[in-house]
Write an enzyme that holds these catalytic residues in place. Structure first.
Site, PDB file in Angstrom:
ATOM      1  N   HIS A 353       1.344  -1.337   0.107  1.00 22.05           N
ATOM      2  CA  HIS A 353      -0.107   0.146  -0.095  1.00 22.05           C
ATOM      3  C   HIS A 353       1.566   1.108   0.426  1.00 22.05           C
ATOM      4  CE1 HIS A 353      -4.317   0.620   0.178  1.00 22.05           C
ATOM      5  NE2 HIS A 353      -4.108   1.746   0.772  1.00 22.05           N
ATOM      6  N   HIS A 379     -11.035   5.047  -5.818  1.00 16.80           N
ATOM      7  CA  HIS A 379     -11.905   5.245  -4.985  1.00 16.80           C
ATOM      8  C   HIS A 379     -13.457   5.418  -5.087  1.00 16.80           C
ATOM      9  CE1 HIS A 379      -7.812   7.398  -3.377  1.00 16.80           C
ATOM     10  NE2 HIS A 379      -7.780   6.259  -2.589  1.00 16.80           N
TER      11      HIS A 379
END
Length: 414
Positions: A353, A379
């Site tokens: 990440h 997102h």
């Protein structure tokens, strides 16, 4: 493979591990452990294999080890052999690997075990992503294990106060800014427990609606660290070619680890040089450009590193069985970060990440609008991208206020 006799399952596993080349001493120890397990099943009047009963046996054996009744090697042996049986029962094959850390015992109370299993099925039925399900299961199991350790044998005596007592207990295991997600996960499980009539009443009211927030700068890696990272990867080996392509997908395109692990050949559109996937986390379609260096790395792995198998997944294990990789690629990435000396201080957040954050940081540095960055990263909430503003140091400097006009006398500073 449900409904199989324990004795038959043991024979199947013995055949499956024969290619591993274990010594006769190891095989004899395995046989000893399985005989003890058979005796435990017989004492419980059970001939058919049961994952739950086997886990209960391991749990009771752990208790004996903790109080000094048996030595560590015996407990480790019992865990390893029980894990082999469970793996073959679920998948029809076994993989040679070490037993996972045993710091968290499995659920033993039948009602708690059943509730956990039904809860996961409900999350899957509702279409939750794999990452969400994994997180929710972790938190719910932590709550159920907390109940077991507190002496609860069912949900009957669980009250709002029980949940309130769990909050400070669980808060010690997470960072401050993670607690909001933890509470959301706990609230989800308690909602299910009430709807399924496990709990007498809805206990979600005992879960705090908010928690102290902490402003943080998301972790990224510098250009120099990126260079050291790639130097640490031996791209002459098949495994190195695979890992290089995986890291490039995260670093150049910003793909999540779960989407990299689930990447299939049909997702790569070579004619248009794009990747087209359904995101595991959001369930939404995401179309991204397949950058030249990323595409070349994938081709190099497929042609010169990927084992010969007809599986649909691009990235697979380097050793048989050639199945797709685990959705958690932390182990692969962390190995190279350690070698390269990247983010190794205590408390540093690391893993795949971190590369996704770096993608956002680079896009911000060239003044890419936040909505476009949000689209590239996939997102679900456009506001999620604002956290990456903390990485854009050059533009943040332009926002700094000077001290002109607020000068003070020396006497005022005393």
């Amino acid at each position: 493979m449900s409904g199989q006799l324990l004795s038959d399952l043991i024979k199947d596993v013995e055949d499956a591990i024969r290619p591993f080349g274990h010594s006769q001493s190891t095989l004899s120890q395995y046989a000893f452990a399985w005989r003890r397990l058979c005796k435990y099943f017989a004492d419980n009047k059970q001939q058919m294999y049961s994952t739950q009963l086997a886990k209960q046996y391991v749990f009771e054996t752990r208790r004996k080890y903790e109080v000094g009744e048996i030595l560590q090697w015996r407990f480790k042996l019992i865990r390893q052999t029980a894990a082999l049986l469970e793996q073959f029962s679920e998948h029809g094959y076994v993989v040679r690997k070490h037993a996972s850390p045993w710091g968290r015992p499995d659920l033993v109370v039948p009602q708690f075990f059943n509730a956990s299993k039904e809860y996961i099925s409900e999350l899957e039925r509702c279409g939750k992503g794999a990452g969400t399900i994994s997180l929710y299961k972790t938190v719910s199991d932590q709550f159920l294990k907390y109940l077991e350790q507190a002496g609860f044998k069912s949900f009957t005596a669980v009250t709002h106060q029980t949940v309130s007592d769990f909050v400070p207990f669980i808060s010690k295991q997470y960072q401050v800014f993670s607690m909001r997600t933890v509470f959301s996960s706990l609230r989800s499980f308690l909602t299910f427990a009430a709807a399924a009539k496990y709990t007498v009443t809805d206990l979600t009211g005992a879960v705090p609606r908010s928690f102290g927030r902490k402003t943080t700068i998301v972790p990224t890696i510098t250009v120099e660290e990126e260079r050291r990272l790639f130097t640490a990867i031996d791209c002459k080996t098949a495994k190195g070619k695979r890992d290089y392509a995986i890291i490039l997908l995260a670093l150049r395109i910003g793909l999540r680890s779960v989407d990299i692990a689930n990447l299939q050949f049909e997702n790569i559109k070579w004619r248009t040089n794009t990747l087209e996937i359904i995101q595991q986390k959001t369930g939404r379609m995401l179309i991204l450009p397949l950058l030249p260096d990323v595409g070349n790395a994938i081709i190099d792995y497929i042609l010169h590193g990927r084992p010969a198998t007809k599986g649909a997944y691009v990235f697979i294990r380097s050793q048989a069985p050639y199945t797709r990789l685990s959705e958690n690629l932390y182990g692969i990435v962390n190995k190279y970060m350690v070698t390269a000396g990247i983010r190794q201080n205590y408390g540093d957040r690391r893993g795949l990440h971190c590369f996704r954050h770096s993608t956002a940081a680079r896009l911000l540095a060239v003044e890419t609008p936040l909505p476009i960055i949000s689209t590239i990263l996939g997102h679900g909430d456009k506001d999620s991208t604002t956290v990456y503003l903390s990485t854009d140091l050059e533009h943040l400097r332009a926002c700094a206020l000077g001290l002109k006009g607020i000068e003070v006398a020396v006497g005022e500073l005393q």
